[in-house]
Scaffold this motif. Structure first.
Motif, PDB file in Angstrom:
ATOM      1  N   ARG A   1      42.685  35.447  34.639  1.00 37.71           N
ATOM      2  CA  ARG A   1      42.806  34.016  35.145  1.00 37.71           C
ATOM      3  C   ARG A   1      43.611  33.221  34.124  1.00 37.71           C
ATOM      4  NH1 ARG A   1      37.328  33.688  38.708  1.00 37.71           N
ATOM      5  NH2 ARG A   1      38.013  34.471  40.948  1.00 37.71           N
TER       6      ARG A   1
ATOM      7  N   THR B   1      32.870  41.188  43.327  1.00 36.17           N
ATOM      8  CA  THR B   1      32.062  40.203  44.232  1.00 36.17           C
ATOM      9  C   THR B   1      32.825  38.637  44.154  1.00 36.17           C
ATOM     10  OG1 THR B   1      30.267  41.463  43.807  1.00 36.17           O
ATOM     11  CG2 THR B   1      29.914  39.466  44.701  1.00 36.17           C
ATOM     12  N   SER B   2      33.290  38.430  42.661  1.00 38.33           N
ATOM     13  CA  SER B   2      33.734  37.181  42.417  1.00 38.33           C
ATOM     14  C   SER B   2      35.238  37.195  43.229  1.00 38.33           C
ATOM     15  CB  SER B   2      34.442  37.162  40.977  1.00 38.33           C
ATOM     16  OG  SER B   2      33.159  37.323  40.212  1.00 38.33           O
ATOM     17  N   LEU B   3      36.055  38.198  43.284  1.00 36.78           N
ATOM     18  CA  LEU B   3      36.992  38.324  44.227  1.00 36.78           C
ATOM     19  C   LEU B   3      36.823  37.826  45.571  1.00 36.78           C
ATOM     20  CD1 LEU B   3      39.066  41.057  42.740  1.00 36.78           C
ATOM     21  CD2 LEU B   3      39.908  38.584  42.505  1.00 36.78           C
TER      22      LEU B   3
ATOM     23  N   GLU C   1      36.091  34.221  46.191  1.00 35.73           N
ATOM     24  CA  GLU C   1      37.708  33.674  45.815  1.00 35.73           C
ATOM     25  C   GLU C   1      38.127  33.435  47.110  1.00 35.73           C
ATOM     26  OE1 GLU C   1      39.776  33.639  42.047  1.00 35.73           O
ATOM     27  OE2 GLU C   1      40.827  34.888  43.293  1.00 35.73           O
TER      28      GLU C   1
ATOM     29  N   LEU D   1      37.831  39.234  34.650  1.00 35.46           N
ATOM     30  CA  LEU D   1      38.305  38.482  35.390  1.00 35.46           C
ATOM     31  C   LEU D   1      38.850  37.262  35.069  1.00 35.46           C
ATOM     32  CD1 LEU D   1      39.384  38.112  38.423  1.00 35.46           C
ATOM     33  CD2 LEU D   1      37.167  37.510  39.232  1.00 35.46           C
TER      34      LEU D   1
ATOM     35  N   ARG E   1      24.937  36.459  38.822  1.00 33.97           N
ATOM     36  CA  ARG E   1      24.852  37.999  38.444  1.00 33.97           C
ATOM     37  C   ARG E   1      25.255  37.790  37.116  1.00 33.97           C
ATOM     38  NH1 ARG E   1      28.426  37.423  42.660  1.00 33.97           N
ATOM     39  NH2 ARG E   1      30.180  36.928  41.293  1.00 33.97           N
TER      40      ARG E   1
END
Lengths: 113, 276
Positions: free
Chosen positions: A32, B34-36, B39, A28, A73
């Protein structure tokens, strides 16, 4: 912004390698970083990044490791290997040359080597 | 069960690879999703919403179409002379239906695969021509129905075996999707099985009754096969786009209607000779 997939197909590995050349990042974060470095002009689809990371890892360009901090996490991070840096340098040279050639062609100027 | 958990469960079912790599992929996706969520400040509503970003669960890390060049480059030329003809029987109709009733791209997994195959239009046309040539020759020579079916379907079995082999021997970074095998490329395996049944019905009916009835039978079997494909997709994929089901229902009715109209037209043409 989403550019034509034909164009992005060849460019995406270069972008990912470039993003990882500066820091060890997760999937991710790579997305970004690419968005940030291109001022949101290039947006790699989420579903594309992991197959690409696995492919580059299998090619020896990247190495991944699991990173865990207390209370957070665990995250898989990727970093460039020497082979990855070599690939990045080669891709960067090729891409820069291509952009110069196409730009010159579109502007009607002859490319001087 | 949250959308993420449901999605990851579907992903887990669909990934056929080493346990270590699969768990690694699942954990990575969990972290990403989960990060999304963090966010965007809200949980994902459904698998469909996640699939809009990642594709259907079986698609993550898997692109079936990338394996096609594998057997295109290795299979003998004669295999492609009798390439999976039955594939066209179902999807030919589906293409038409979806041309008029496009899906929203989320639950439209089956047709997205079919469309990607259809991009090679010349190849599709080639398949159709070869398929009808085989049927025509078989009927002209009075071959028994099972021979017709064997002539059409046996090579497809070989192709299927090659396809499966190519998937199994693929590098670990190209996870193998069991769901993809069942539903990928326009429901390749499903279509194959159903098309065999359709061809059996067609060949049997054609030998004993009118072309009209044969075509109606074909249309009804196709309609049934679509119902089966949708049911399979729903059961394997959990949530699909709510628009998908009506579209496929229209497809089923359309399949049968086309067969009836075509059958009537051909029957009329045969029974009422031209006056010229």
């Amino acid at each position: 912004m989403r550019y034509p997939s034909e164009v992005m197909k060849g460019l995406t590995p270069l972008l990912v390698l470039q993003a990882l050349s500066e820091a060890e990042l997760g999937g991710l974060s790579v997305l970004r970083r690419v968005r940030q470095l291109t001022s949101d002009q290039i947006d790699i689809p989420d579903g594309t990044i992991y197959p690409l990371l696995y492919r580059l890892e299998a090619q020896g360009a990247l190495v991944g490791r699991w990173h865990a901090e207390p209370g957070k996490r665990r995250q898989r991070l990727y970093r460039l290997t020497d082979r990855g840096r070599t690939m990045l340098a080669a891709d960067r040279t090729a891409w820069t040359g291509l952009v110069a050639a196409v730009s010159g062609f579109l502007s009607g100027k002859e490319l001087r080597s | 069960m949250s959308a993420i958990t449901a999605y990851l469960s579907a992903l887990k079912r669909s990934l056929w690879m080493s346990a270590a790599r699969r768990q690694s992929t699942i954990d990575e996706m969990q972290d990403h999703l989960t990060s999304l969520e963090e966010e965007q400040g809200r949980p994902f509503d459904s698998i469909a919403e996640i699939a809009q970003r990642f594709g259907a669960p079986g698609d993550v890390g898997c692109d079936l179409n990338r394996s096609i060049p594998w057997y295109q480059s290795r299979a003998p030329w004669w295999l492609f002379a009798i390439w999976p003809c039955t594939f066209v029987l179902l999807n030919g109709t589906m293409y038409v239906v979806h041309a008029f009733f496009p899906g929203d791209g989320t639950g439209d997994f089956i047709m997205s695969r079919a469309r990607s195959m259809a991009q090679d239009g010349a190849f599709q046309l080639y398949e159709i021509v070869i398929m009808f040539l085989i049927i025509f020759l078989a009927l002209r020579r009075g071959l028994r129905p099972f021979l017709i079916i064997a002539a059409i379907c046996l090579p497809q079995v070989i192709v299927k075996v090659l396809h499966t082999y190519s998937m199994i021997t693929a590098p670990y970074h190209r996870p193998i999707s069991l769901v993809g095998l069942l539903l990928g490329n326009g429901g390749f395996l499903t279509t194959y099985v159903i098309s065999v049944l359709a061809l059996i019905a067609l060949a049997q009916v054609w030998r004993t009754t009118s072309l009209y009835r044969a075509l109606v039978t074909w249309g009804l079997v196709l309609a049934g096969s679509q119902a089966f494909t949708v049911a399979l997709a729903l059961s394997l994929r959990g949530q699909m786009s709510t628009r998908q089901l009506p579209i496929d229902c229209i497809g089923m009715v359309f399949s049968a209607a086309v067969a009836v109209i075509l059958g009537r037209a051909l029957l009329h043409r045969r029974l009422v000779p031209s006056q010229s």
